[in-house]
Write a protein that holds these residues in place. Structure first.
Motif, PDB file in Angstrom:
ATOM      1  N   SER A  41      26.354  18.136  50.701  1.00  0.00           N
ATOM      2  CA  SER A  41      27.670  18.762  50.634  1.00  0.00           C
ATOM      3  C   SER A  41      27.337  20.457  50.508  1.00  0.00           C
ATOM      4  N   ALA A  42      28.477  21.072  50.618  1.00  0.00           N
ATOM      5  CA  ALA A  42      28.335  22.668  50.542  1.00  0.00           C
ATOM      6  C   ALA A  42      27.975  22.991  49.184  1.00  0.00           C
ATOM      7  N   THR A  47      33.489  25.155  48.886  1.00  0.00           N
ATOM      8  CA  THR A  47      34.648  24.618  49.709  1.00  0.00           C
ATOM      9  C   THR A  47      35.920  25.095  49.096  1.00  0.00           C
ATOM     10  N   GLU A  74      29.147  23.086  54.467  1.00  0.00           N
ATOM     11  CA  GLU A  74      27.878  22.097  54.724  1.00  0.00           C
ATOM     12  C   GLU A  74      26.909  22.712  55.722  1.00  0.00           C
ATOM     13  N   PHE A 137      30.731  15.484  55.108  1.00  0.00           N
ATOM     14  CA  PHE A 137      32.158  15.878  55.195  1.00  0.00           C
ATOM     15  C   PHE A 137      32.896  16.145  56.627  1.00  0.00           C
ATOM     16  N   ARG A 151      38.677  15.801  50.423  1.00  0.00           N
ATOM     17  CA  ARG A 151      37.631  16.525  49.445  1.00  0.00           C
ATOM     18  C   ARG A 151      36.852  15.232  48.686  1.00  0.00           C
ATOM     19  N   GLY A 152      35.651  15.660  48.885  1.00  0.00           N
ATOM     20  CA  GLY A 152      35.001  14.545  48.236  1.00  0.00           C
ATOM     21  C   GLY A 152      34.223  13.727  49.180  1.00  0.00           C
ATOM     22  N   GLY A 153      34.399  14.122  50.705  1.00  0.00           N
ATOM     23  CA  GLY A 153      34.184  13.353  51.952  1.00  0.00           C
ATOM     24  C   GLY A 153      32.708  13.043  52.010  1.00  0.00           C
ATOM     25  N   SER A 154      31.747  14.027  51.451  1.00  0.00           N
ATOM     26  CA  SER A 154      30.356  13.831  51.725  1.00  0.00           C
ATOM     27  C   SER A 154      29.847  12.466  51.348  1.00  0.00           C
ATOM     28  N   ASP A 155      30.565  11.880  50.060  1.00  0.00           N
ATOM     29  CA  ASP A 155      30.160  10.651  49.692  1.00  0.00           C
ATOM     30  C   ASP A 155      30.446   9.672  50.699  1.00  0.00           C
TER      31      ASP A 155
HETATM   32  N1  ASP Z   1      32.461  20.003  50.199  1.00  0.00           N
HETATM   33  C1  ASP Z   1      33.464  19.174  50.281  1.00  0.00           C
HETATM   34  C2  ASP Z   1      34.281  19.353  48.842  1.00  0.00           C
HETATM   35  O1  ASP Z   1      33.893  19.971  48.139  1.00  0.00           O
HETATM   36  C3  ASP Z   1      32.896  17.603  50.541  1.00  0.00           C
HETATM   37  C4  ASP Z   1      31.937  17.212  49.260  1.00  0.00           C
HETATM   38  O2  ASP Z   1      31.528  18.029  48.672  1.00  0.00           O
HETATM   39  O3  ASP Z   1      31.905  15.831  49.176  1.00  0.00           O
HETATM   40  O4  ASP Z   1      35.143  18.473  48.923  1.00  0.00           O
END
Ligand code: ASP
Ligand code: MG
Length: 411
Positions: A41-42, A47, A74, A137, A151-155
């Protein structure tokens, strides 16, 4: 060599020191003989800062440029992680989404992964590279532009890589040490689960538990990717964290596995609408066109051909819903009044054990009634029961349900 996917969230790569700690964990797995795909992730907060910059520059921004900007966090951590691994003499290199490539739809800021090319990375593994560090992400759309996955897309990136590369497991390193029976900040008796079934995790994620992006759990369930959620701040061992896995892997579980909540709910009621075919279709068609995500719905028993229709939605969509329903009033739809209640919350109990055990709903309602909590709306599925209640009772409801179903005790 077997492959492992390790994903590090924003807090796990928040500074150079933490990147070094994360890299050490990767080194341990490499020493065990795994080829590792690291998804980063970043740095935490990055982000949000990038999103803020875009909004400040251009309130009605071009979504393609939004993605160009917000995907960059990222890229930084991917490069830094690869450098850190190289400093530890682990052969590693970084990859941006388009270089892999991670092909996505063109829905900028909410793209879905369509395909991951494995050839480039596998070729490097064959040449002796041990770690591919991939910027989470992000991907590349059909028009050749950079996309992001929401958002949260790295999962979701992590699970998609685990599926594409047939990884033995996908470890998600985060700032909590696993999935809990409920939020420990609300109930101090919350217990960390050793295992949880995909279906349960999917319900918990979409009901408001914030550990994993909902889409990532959907993918894990579809491709049977074993997911482990664990903390990057604690000592590692083979049983650390929570394993999200197929039901068959779980021998014993409580009837209820967890209590989830969502604070930011609102309830709207349309008073006195005609009770005839097509009315629900008009109301919810209009809301859907306006981009409103309706969740729970109740229609009252009708009296003299008129009825009330109540539904719940996220608080930040109320304005949009009000506008949409006011716009059609007197045209496609007649109603007496639109009443909005902003002070509600949703509390849900989830568990695959409910499929075979009756009486869970009755028990839940009794617990709430003993606490004097009024239930405004109820919805159920095979493995969950949700109620909408006044927000001021949310914590109380979560604690009382956690106690009543004895979730502090393992099955
Ligand atoms: N950096 C992105 C976010 O904060 C993706 C992630 O962390 O999953 O949403
Ligand atoms: Mg996250």
């Amino acid at each position: 060599m077997p492959t492992l996917v390790m994903k590090f969230g924003g807090t796990s790569v928040a500074n150079l020191d933490r990147i070094r700690r994360a890299a050490k964990r990767v080194g341990v797995e490499v020493a065990k003989g795994y080829d590792v795909i690291v998804i980063v992730s970043a740095m935490s907060g990055k982000t949000n800062e990038l999103v803020g910059w875009v909004n400040e520059t251009s309130p009605f921004f071009d979504a393609r440029e939004f993605d160009a900007v917000v995907s960059s966090g990222e890229n930084v951590t991917a490069g830094l992680m690869a450098l850190t691994l190289q400093e530890m003499d682990v052969p590693a290199r970084s990859w941006q989404g388009w270089q892999v490539p991670v092909e996505t739809t063109d829905a900028h800021a909410a793209a879905r992964i369509e395909e991951i090319g494995t050839e480039n990375i596998n070729k490097k593994f064959a040449e002796g590279m041990r770690v591919a560090v991939v910027a989470g992400f992000q991907g590349i759309g059909p028009d050749g532009r950079v996309t992001t996955l929401g958002r949260g897309g790295s999962d979701t990136t992590a699970v998609a890589f685990a599926a594409a590369f047939g990884a033995e497991r996908c470890d998600i390193y985060t700032d909590v040490d696993g999935v809990y029976t409920t939020d420990p900040r609300i109930s101090p008796k919350a217990r960390k689960l050793e295992k949880i079934a995909f279906e349960e995790m999917l319900e918990l994620a979409s009901l408001g538990a914030k550990v994993l992006q909902t889409r990532s759990v959907e993918l894990a369930m579809r491709y049977r990717v074993r997911l482990r959620v664990l903390s990057s701040f604690e000592e590692q061992n083979d049983n650390a964290g929570t394993l999200v896995c197929a039901e068959e892997e779980i021998m014993e579980s409580n009837v209820v596995s967890g209590v989830a909540y969502s604070r930011d709910e609102a309830k709207m009621t349309l008073l006195s609408v005609a009770d005839r075919p097509g009315i629900a279709s008009i109301i919810f068609g209009c809301l859907s066109d306006a981009g409103v995500n309706v969740d729970m719905i109740v229609q009252n028993i009708s009296e003299e051909g008129r009825t009330d229709m109540t539904f719940s939605l996220p608080t930040d969509q109320v304005k949009r819903a009000e506008k949409a329903l006011t716009d059609i009033k007197g045209k496609d739809l007649n109603y007496a009044e639109l009443v909005t209640d902003m002070d509600v919350a949703k509390v849900s109990v989830v568990g695959i054990g409910m499929r075979s055990q009756s009486g869970v709903a009755a028990k839940m309602f009794k617990v709430l009634s003993d606490e004097g909590i009024n239930i405004r709306v109820i919805t159920t599925s095979e493995i969950k029961i949700s109620v909408l209640i006044d927000r001021k009772y949310m914590e109380l409801a979560v604690q009382a349900l956690h106690d009543a179903f004895e979730l502090e005790k393992a099955a």
